[in-house]
Design a protein around this motif. Structure first.
Motif, PDB file in Angstrom:
ATOM      1  N   TYR A  80       0.816  -1.213   0.000  1.00 61.84           N
ATOM      2  CA  TYR A  80       0.000   0.000   0.000  1.00 61.84           C
ATOM      3  C   TYR A  80       0.855   1.272   0.000  1.00 61.84           C
ATOM      4  O   TYR A  80       0.301   2.366   0.078  1.00 61.84           O
ATOM      5  CB  TYR A  80      -0.928   0.014   1.221  1.00 61.84           C
ATOM      6  N   HIS A  81       2.186   1.109  -0.079  1.00 60.61           N
ATOM      7  CA  HIS A  81       3.070   2.278  -0.055  1.00 60.61           C
ATOM      8  C   HIS A  81       2.775   3.168  -1.263  1.00 60.61           C
ATOM      9  O   HIS A  81       2.800   2.716  -2.408  1.00 60.61           O
ATOM     10  CB  HIS A  81       4.531   1.827  -0.068  1.00 60.61           C
ATOM     11  N   GLU A  82       2.505   4.418  -1.013  1.00 62.93           N
ATOM     12  CA  GLU A  82       2.013   5.329  -2.043  1.00 62.93           C
ATOM     13  C   GLU A  82       2.976   5.447  -3.234  1.00 62.93           C
ATOM     14  O   GLU A  82       4.153   5.771  -3.073  1.00 62.93           O
ATOM     15  CB  GLU A  82       1.774   6.717  -1.447  1.00 62.93           C
ATOM     16  N   GLY A  83       2.460   5.171  -4.402  1.00 60.10           N
ATOM     17  CA  GLY A  83       3.203   5.360  -5.639  1.00 60.10           C
ATOM     18  C   GLY A  83       4.202   4.274  -5.968  1.00 60.10           C
ATOM     19  O   GLY A  83       4.822   4.318  -7.046  1.00 60.10           O
ATOM     20  N   GLU A  86       3.215   1.979  -9.095  1.00 61.86           N
ATOM     21  CA  GLU A  86       3.249   2.790 -10.313  1.00 61.86           C
ATOM     22  C   GLU A  86       4.684   3.074 -10.743  1.00 61.86           C
ATOM     23  O   GLU A  86       5.016   3.020 -11.937  1.00 61.86           O
ATOM     24  CB  GLU A  86       2.486   4.099 -10.093  1.00 61.86           C
ATOM     25  N   ARG A 186      -5.691  -6.840  -1.428  1.00 55.36           N
ATOM     26  CA  ARG A 186      -5.086  -5.681  -2.097  1.00 55.36           C
ATOM     27  C   ARG A 186      -5.420  -5.641  -3.580  1.00 55.36           C
ATOM     28  O   ARG A 186      -5.698  -4.567  -4.136  1.00 55.36           O
ATOM     29  CB  ARG A 186      -3.560  -5.740  -1.924  1.00 55.36           C
TER      30      ARG A 186
END
Length: 257
Positions: A80-83, A86, A186
């Motif tokens: 869930y670590h942002e970015g 991506e 997730r």
């Protein structure tokens, strides 16, 4: 990583260990989760002491649950670590490798489209991996990874070896299964299971030296790379050896011990 050792993803479970084992790759670190912080500050010292001083295999496996909980918590935090996903997807990696202790890497490979990856074990091959490697285990004459007997055993030693074999075989699904649930939460119910991801590994590197290891079954995808965990480098030769090896431009050194 890519074919040029581009990146190494390094979630931090214990901040006291800041050596990543490579100077070739750029490190992408993920901060500690609350479970990792708790493991480092409250659990690790007690757990390590009890694990190495336990009087039975079952006690040792019980202590290993602390490791397992830290891995699960950090993996969930990483997914869930942002970015992160991506960023990794934008790199268009050719290939990757991971170790099947924390299964988080395989879920990331699956999500960013890497279908060529290698599994690398920093220990010798373990029991219960037939579905992944195709190599059966024979506890009647192959010592268990946490066993205490050699390949020549009497009946009672074989029974004890079988018990150790079963404990390890049953322990690893207990590590893998929570990852399956985590990945479904997730990425959705259609995501592949951990066992299927491991089965698709192109190569299975094992930290084993064939010349000194116990006999064992191998398959084409298993490759022994003994000494993978040795990182102490080498020392300069003393004067006697320097004189000997400088006598010829080319030389072959054979060691029997």
């Amino acid at each position: 990583i890519s074919s040029s050792f581009k990146h190494m993803l390094a979630p931090i479970i214990d901040s006291r260990f800041n050596v990543y084992g490579t100077t070739k790759a750029t490190i992408i670190s993920v901060p500690q989760s609350n479970s990792s912080l708790k493991f480092e500050s409250e659990i690790e010292a007690r757990m390590s002491h009890n694990f190495w001083n336990s009087e039975s295999l079952s006690e040792g496996m019980e202590e290993m649950k602390s490791f397992r909980d830290a891995w699960h918590g950090q993996c969930n935090f990483t997914l869930y670590h942002e970015g992160l996903i991506e960023k990794l997807k934008s790199e268009n990696y050719d290939a990757a490798f991971s170790e099947p202790i924390c299964m988080c890497g395989y879920a990331l490979f699956n999500q960013i489209g890497i279908d060529k990856y290698v599994t690398a074990l920093s220990i010798g091959s373990s029991e219960g991996s037939f579905d992944i490697t195709g190599a059966p285990s024979f506890p009647s004459y192959i010592p268990a990874s946490l066993g205490i007997h050699g390949e020549k055993m009497n009946f009672f030693e074989r029974m004890h070896n079988l018990f150790n074999h079963l404990v390890v075989s049953l322990f690893f699904p207990g590590i893998r299964d929570p990852f399956d649930e985590m990945f479904k939460q997730r990425f959705g119910d259609e995501v592949e299971g951990v066992e299927e991801m491991l089965r698709k590994s192109s190569i299975y590197f094992v930290n084993s030296e064939q010349l000194i290891d116990f006999p064992k079954m191998l398959t084409h995808k298993m490759v022994d790379i003994g000494g993978i965990s040795v990182s102490s480098g080498h020392a300069a030769l003393n004067q006697s050896w320097s004189i000997i090896l400088e006598q010829r431009r080319k030389k072959v050194l054979i060691s029997f011990g």
